[in-house]
Write an enzyme that holds these catalytic residues in place. Structure first.
Site, mmCIF file in Angstrom:
data_model
loop_
_atom_site.group_PDB
_atom_site.id
_atom_site.type_symbol
_atom_site.label_atom_id
_atom_site.label_comp_id
_atom_site.label_asym_id
_atom_site.label_seq_id
_atom_site.Cartn_x
_atom_site.Cartn_y
_atom_site.Cartn_z
ATOM 1 N N CYS A 96 0.818 -1.222 0.000
ATOM 2 C CA CYS A 96 0.000 0.000 0.000
ATOM 3 C C CYS A 96 0.853 1.275 0.000
ATOM 4 C CB CYS A 96 -0.975 -0.035 1.153
ATOM 5 S SG CYS A 96 -2.374 1.035 0.867
ATOM 6 N N HIS A 190 -3.463 -5.636 2.272
ATOM 7 C CA HIS A 190 -3.118 -5.752 3.694
ATOM 8 C C HIS A 190 -3.694 -7.072 4.218
ATOM 9 C CE1 HIS A 190 -1.980 -1.512 4.278
ATOM 10 N NE2 HIS A 190 -3.050 -1.167 3.592
HETATM 11 N N1 GLN Z 1 -2.447 6.829 2.727
HETATM 12 C C1 GLN Z 1 -2.359 6.025 1.490
HETATM 13 C C2 GLN Z 1 -3.715 5.909 0.794
HETATM 14 O O1 GLN Z 1 -4.728 6.169 1.442
HETATM 15 C C3 GLN Z 1 -1.875 4.632 1.827
HETATM 16 C C4 GLN Z 1 -2.831 3.924 2.793
HETATM 17 C C5 GLN Z 1 -2.315 2.568 3.231
HETATM 18 O O2 GLN Z 1 -1.103 2.336 3.317
HETATM 19 N N2 GLN Z 1 -3.278 1.673 3.577
HETATM 20 O O3 GLN Z 1 -3.779 5.556 -0.355
#
Ligand code: GLN
Length: 245
Positions: A96, A190
């Site tokens: 992510c 995730h």
């Molecule tokens: N803040 C980034 C987004 O919202 C990554 C979020 C994350 O790592 N889950 O795309």
């Protein structure tokens, strides 16, 4: 027989660790130890002077926009070492926000974060989160995970990690999910990702062992528990997906 040993570098473990991403490091360590392979885990945090030359596997987790901004200066300072590692076919697994940092930039709602530019993709935040369980077809196996991101990633022709069967993926439009370049694996999944995706975990371990010891075969493990976890998530998405386990 000489004890096999791999070195794993966890980048910014305190800063970038959303939704249990550090569980990926635990999974890599355990699936090595269950095979009698030793693993040395090195944490790299902001400002550390880490020696990366013997690292076999790099891992970077996800993070909120603000934390990506904090990490970006330091990670750009180690770009040459990461570039060298990638060209040496070392493994880099990025989840992510950590995945987004590999690209040219991440344009958040407030600030734009300069990515490493290691790969020619970019990410721009939209107005709503892509949230939920996701199933991805890599062409070799199915990945099951959980996504939660505002960012929309556009690959500019790079190979995706896979194609979305259910969920949103990179941008909710082109059905791509993640990126795969050499042994760089970027993904929005995730969960953490690896406990429910033993085939991907073992692929990463196999690549590292091949690079370091020219070993081809990896001892099979009993994955009945992992398969049950996959079946549970797949069934919760769609009963028809049970065959993807
Ligand atoms: N803040 C980034 C987004 O919202 C990554 C979020 C994350 O790592 N889950 O795309």
């Amino acid at each position: 027989m000489k004890m096999l040993k791999l070195t794993l570098c966890h980048l910014y473990p305190e800063l970038l660790n959303l939704y249990g991403d550090s569980g990926n490091v635990l999974t890599l360590v355990k699936r090595c130890q269950w095979r009698g392979i030793d693993v040395n885990v090195i944490n790299h945090n902001i400002g550390d002077k880490t020696d990366f030359k013997d690292v076999d596997i790099f891992f970077i987790g996800g993070g909120a926009d603000g934390n990506l901004g904090i990490a970006c200066n330091d990670i750009n300072s180690i770009k040459p070492q990461l570039e060298f590692a990638i060209e040496q076919d070392r493994v880099l697994l990025a989840i992510c926000g950590g995945y987004q940092l590999l690209g040219k930039y991440y344009k958040g709602k407030r600030d734009t974060v300069d990515g490493l530019g290691l790969l020619d993709f970019y990410t721009e935040a939209a107005d709503k989160y892509f949230v939920g369980n996701i199933v991805v077809d890599t062409g070799d196996y199915y990945l099951v995970g959980f996504e939660n991101h505002m960012g929309r990633t556009y690959l500019n022709g790079l190979n995706p990690l896979g194609h979305v069967i259910s969920g949103f993926g990179n941008n909710g439009k082109d059905k791509t999910e993640g990126v795969r370049y050499k042994n760089v694996i970027g993904t929005y999944l995730h969960g953490p990702l690896l406990p429910k995706n033993p085939k991907l975990c073992d692929e990463i371990i196999s690549i590292a062992l091949k690079n370091k010891y020219n070993i081809e075969d990896l001892q099979e493990l009993d994955d009945s528990l992992e398969i049950k976890a996959r079946q549970h998530t797949l069934k919760s998405i769609n009963n028809k997906f049970i065959s993807f386990a």
